[in-house]
Motif scaffolding. Structure first.
Motif, mmCIF file in Angstrom:
data_model
loop_
_atom_site.group_PDB
_atom_site.id
_atom_site.type_symbol
_atom_site.label_atom_id
_atom_site.label_comp_id
_atom_site.label_asym_id
_atom_site.label_seq_id
_atom_site.Cartn_x
_atom_site.Cartn_y
_atom_site.Cartn_z
ATOM 1 N N VAL A 84 -0.776 -6.293 -0.071
ATOM 2 C CA VAL A 84 0.061 -5.522 0.844
ATOM 3 C C VAL A 84 0.563 -4.287 0.112
ATOM 4 O O VAL A 84 1.234 -4.390 -0.916
ATOM 5 C CB VAL A 84 1.246 -6.353 1.374
ATOM 6 C CG1 VAL A 84 2.079 -5.533 2.353
ATOM 7 C CG2 VAL A 84 0.757 -7.649 2.033
ATOM 8 N N GLU A 85 0.215 -3.118 0.655
ATOM 9 C CA GLU A 85 0.653 -1.838 0.079
ATOM 10 C C GLU A 85 1.247 -0.961 1.168
ATOM 11 O O GLU A 85 0.679 -0.865 2.263
ATOM 12 C CB GLU A 85 -0.522 -1.076 -0.528
ATOM 13 C CG GLU A 85 -1.036 -1.626 -1.823
ATOM 14 C CD GLU A 85 -2.101 -0.727 -2.398
ATOM 15 O OE1 GLU A 85 -1.808 -0.034 -3.384
ATOM 16 O OE2 GLU A 85 -3.222 -0.711 -1.850
ATOM 17 N N HIS A 86 2.367 -0.329 0.854
ATOM 18 C CA HIS A 86 2.979 0.633 1.776
ATOM 19 C C HIS A 86 3.084 1.973 1.061
ATOM 20 O O HIS A 86 3.562 2.048 -0.060
ATOM 21 C CB HIS A 86 4.364 0.168 2.206
ATOM 22 C CG HIS A 86 4.836 0.839 3.460
ATOM 23 N ND1 HIS A 86 5.018 2.200 3.567
ATOM 24 C CD2 HIS A 86 5.152 0.319 4.668
ATOM 25 C CE1 HIS A 86 5.430 2.490 4.787
ATOM 26 N NE2 HIS A 86 5.526 1.368 5.475
ATOM 27 N N ARG A 87 2.621 3.001 1.724
ATOM 28 C CA ARG A 87 2.667 4.341 1.145
ATOM 29 C C ARG A 87 3.957 5.044 1.553
ATOM 30 O O ARG A 87 4.447 4.889 2.671
ATOM 31 C CB ARG A 87 1.462 5.145 1.631
ATOM 32 C CG ARG A 87 1.348 6.493 0.946
ATOM 33 C CD ARG A 87 0.033 7.146 1.255
ATOM 34 N NE ARG A 87 0.065 8.532 0.805
ATOM 35 C CZ ARG A 87 -0.754 9.470 1.243
ATOM 36 N NH1 ARG A 87 -1.697 9.162 2.117
ATOM 37 N NH2 ARG A 87 -0.660 10.699 0.804
ATOM 38 N N LEU A 88 4.486 5.829 0.643
ATOM 39 C CA LEU A 88 5.675 6.633 0.882
ATOM 40 C C LEU A 88 5.316 8.104 0.753
ATOM 41 O O LEU A 88 4.262 8.454 0.232
ATOM 42 C CB LEU A 88 6.774 6.269 -0.117
ATOM 43 C CG LEU A 88 7.239 4.817 -0.109
ATOM 44 C CD1 LEU A 88 8.238 4.566 -1.230
ATOM 45 C CD2 LEU A 88 7.829 4.429 1.230
ATOM 46 N N GLY A 89 6.211 8.963 1.214
ATOM 47 C CA GLY A 89 5.998 10.396 1.110
ATOM 48 C C GLY A 89 5.504 10.974 2.422
ATOM 49 O O GLY A 89 5.576 10.341 3.478
ATOM 50 N N LEU A 90 5.013 12.192 2.345
ATOM 51 C CA LEU A 90 4.563 12.926 3.519
ATOM 52 C C LEU A 90 3.116 12.572 3.844
ATOM 53 O O LEU A 90 2.223 12.776 3.025
ATOM 54 C CB LEU A 90 4.697 14.431 3.279
ATOM 55 C CG LEU A 90 4.399 15.335 4.465
ATOM 56 C CD1 LEU A 90 5.387 15.080 5.608
ATOM 57 C CD2 LEU A 90 4.450 16.790 4.035
#
Length: 149
Positions: A84-90
């Motif tokens: 499980v990976e969640h990306r942050l940023g724009l």
């Protein structure tokens, strides 16, 4: 047999191949892959991009806890694997913001675990979403409060 759990919150582009190959296991006959992507509209407003902000340390702990809970509930021998990976940023429209990849000996447990993981992420993960609309207007969407009790 004990399953693997990999969780991450990152500002890097998510690598789907790495997620899939990272969990392949001979004893698993089922793989469930969920991708969350940035869509081009929300509530009738055209979306240009999304900015995700989050609490990295707490977020990774919560992702891990959610996977452990799902593993215990759906697998008598904890033989399921979770990525499980969640990306942050724009992120732009079409970018992948979330990968949930689960492998399991049997499909029913994998489906149930995948559903549990995404629903718990929506309820508990300390990630906040700012939508950037076509024309430049920005709005932080209502999310969950940060409750560490």
């Amino acid at each position: 047999m004990t399953g693997k759990i990999y969780t991450s919150m990152t500002y890097e582009v998510l690598d789907l191949n790495r997620a899939v190959l990272g969990l392949r296991a001979a004893h698993c006959g089922a793989e469930i892959l969920f991708l969350g992507t940035v869509r081009n509209e929300n509530d009738g407003q055209p979306v240009e991009a999304v900015n995700y902000d989050g609490h990295l340390v707490l977020g990774e702990k919560i992702l891990h806890d959610i996977c452990v809970e799902a593993q215990k509930a759906e697998s008598t021998n904890q033989d399921m694997n979770f990525w499980v990976e969640h990306r942050l940023g724009l992120l732009s429209v079409g970018d992948v913001s979330l990968i949930i990849h689960i492998t399991s000996p049997h499909r029913d447990a994998a489906y149930k675990a995948s559903r549990y993981v995404i629903e718990q992420i929506k309820l508990r993960l300390p990630v906040w979403k700012e939508e950037i609309y076509v024309g430049g207007k920005k709005e932080w969407l209502k999310g969950q409060s940060l409750n560490t009790n």
